[in-house]
Design an enzyme around this catalytic site. Structure first.
Site, PDB file in Angstrom:
ATOM      1  N   SER A 146       0.690  -1.324   0.130  1.00  0.00           N
ATOM      2  CA  SER A 146       0.128  -0.160   0.028  1.00  0.00           C
ATOM      3  C   SER A 146       1.111   1.367   0.016  1.00  0.00           C
ATOM      4  CB  SER A 146      -0.749   0.142   1.152  1.00  0.00           C
ATOM      5  OG  SER A 146      -0.353  -0.038   2.492  1.00  0.00           O
ATOM      6  N   ASP A 154      -2.780   6.322  12.470  1.00  0.00           N
ATOM      7  CA  ASP A 154      -2.206   5.696  11.591  1.00  0.00           C
ATOM      8  C   ASP A 154      -0.713   6.095  11.372  1.00  0.00           C
ATOM      9  OD1 ASP A 154      -0.939   4.538   9.562  1.00  0.00           O
ATOM     10  OD2 ASP A 154      -2.941   4.416   8.071  1.00  0.00           O
ATOM     11  N   HIS A 162       1.020   5.304   7.135  1.00  0.00           N
ATOM     12  CA  HIS A 162       0.682   5.745   5.669  1.00  0.00           C
ATOM     13  C   HIS A 162       0.809   7.381   5.798  1.00  0.00           C
ATOM     14  CE1 HIS A 162      -1.029   1.707   5.666  1.00  0.00           C
ATOM     15  NE2 HIS A 162      -0.785   1.390   4.669  1.00  0.00           N
TER      16      HIS A 162
END
Length: 424
Positions: A156, A400, A403
């Site tokens: 990702s 998070d 990311h």
């Protein structure tokens, strides 16, 4: 007695022939695994070395001096390490696009749309110590990609870099002359007037694993076939520029589970392997495919080093128990090295891509990204699961710190890719 001896001799020969045929059949069926098994026995004898930080931080794999690299338009007279520098606040040229202007950003990365109150993270520009990054020119890049295919392959984080590049390019393409489609693990952005595609292929370990489903891949018990790559690689043929990455999914905190044989077998032969050893085998398997399928005269291959996280703020002098939540400024210490970035893996990357038959350009994004504790999505993203009252009362608990917001840091990764692709 002679007829009987002759019969026994013929039976013995037949037995050997049948055995030989069986072995040959097994080798063909499990050929990818055999090389992996042989290498594992050798690797168990040696523990991966962890180099000192000063040997790791300036990681820069040089290309052969006399090699004419495809897509390059000029070579700088003075060599410069683009990955050694500092972040400069710049409100004039950053960001290079607005979040709402790019329809391709996933809701997991649209921080402003999900309520992030500050915008300072949008305005930092990477400045190498000894030179300047070439200014990103979307039209120039599209012209150079005319009739070509470019593919990002990995997890990702690599997908975030892929989307960032699409956002940097798409404004230079008329609305009716571009499209994006997704089919399973493969996403394709097409610039129709240029007959060019920029693609992303989901393969978090590069080799086959039980996390290969592009939608349902949150598997806690991760299993990898380090010698098997053809399941994925058959989709990579015909690519002109490849950008690989793999790191995050290897970091389980435990030894990796390695499968011998097929995932379809009822009984599975699974062994444990030190993470560095398994990582080495997987990347070497990728490189064998590259060496057999890519031409250094017409193709370019890149490998992005590990993307760091910021999950423990005490590591940069912050409060104990904190993380990237609420951080609005980069880390200023030029020697900072985060605990998420495993030095032994960084050392491996430097060794694996030195002296390869097909030159591989390493995008050393690790330390420059390590400074950017302010650039993560934190809590400002789409949450797939409903948050509990306890989480809502403590935002740090669901932040998070892996990311990155877009626009943001990953646009710089693509500036570095642009520079190494066209102005090495």
């Amino acid at each position: 007695m002679k007829p009987q001896a002759s019969y026994q001799k013929k039976s013995s020969i037949s037995f050997y022939i049948i055995s030989l045929c069986f072995v040959f059949f097994v080798v063909i069926l499990y050929g990818e695994d055999f090389s992996c098994i042989l290498k594992q026995s050798t690797l168990k004898l040696q523990e991966p070395e962890e180099e000192k930080p000063e040997h790791i931080l300036p990681l820069h794999v040089e290309q052969e001096k006399d090699l004419v690299l495809p897509f390059a338009v000029e070579r700088g007279e003075n060599e410069c390490n683009l990955f050694s520098g500092s972040w400069v606040y710049d409100e004039e040229t950053r960001p290079q696009y607005q979040e709402e202007e790019c329809p391709y950003i996933q809701p997991q990365l649209t921080c402003q749309a999900h309520g992030r109150p500050d915008k300072g993270y949008l305005h930092w520009r990477w400045q190498p110590h000894e030179c300047d990054l070439p200014r990103f020119n979307a039209t120039f890049m599209l012209e150079k990609l005319r009739g070509k295919r470019m593919m990002f392959i990995g997890d990702s984080l690599n997908r975030g870099q892929y989307v960032s590049l699409v956002c940097l390019l798409h404004r230079s393409i008329p609305e009716n002359a571009k499209s994006m489609t997704t089919n399973g693990s493969l996403t394709i952005f097409t610039a129709k007037d240029y007959n060019a595609t920029i693609e992303f292929y989901w393969a978090p370990f590069l080799v086959e694993s039980n996390s290969d489903d592009a939608i349902v891949h949150r598997v806690q018990d991760r299993i990898v076939r380090v010698g098997s790559i053809n399941k994925h690689a058959r989709h990579w043929k015909g690519i002109d520029i490849m950008v690989f990455n793999t790191y995050l999914w290897w970091m389980t905190g435990q030894k990796m589970k390695i499968l011998r044989g097929s995932f379809d077998s009822e009984t599975k032969n699974i062994t444990l392997m030190v993470t560095e050893d398994a990582y080495r085998l997987a990347v070497r398997r990728m490189m064998r495919w590259v060496e057999h399928n890519m031409d250094p005269k017409v193709n370019r291959v890149f490998f992005a080093s590990m993307s760091p996280c910021h999950e423990r703020s005490e590591n940069w002098g912050g409060e104990v128990g904190g993380n990237c939540y609420g951080e609005t400024m980069p880390i200023k210490d030029p020697n900072y090295w985060g605990v998420c970035s495993r030095k032994s893996i960084m050392s491996l990357v430097g060794k694996l891509f030195t002296g390869t038959k097909i030159p591989v350009t390493v995008l050393n994004i690790t330390q420059l990204s390590d400074y950017r504790k302010d650039a993560h999505t934190s809590i400002y993203k789409k949450q797939w699961n409903k948050l509990t009252p306890e989480q809502l009362a403590n935002p740090k608990s669901y932040s998070d710190c892996v990311h990155w917001c877009l626009p943001g840091l990953q646009d710089t990764w693509n500036e570095l890719l642009y520079a190494k692709l066209f102005f090495p």
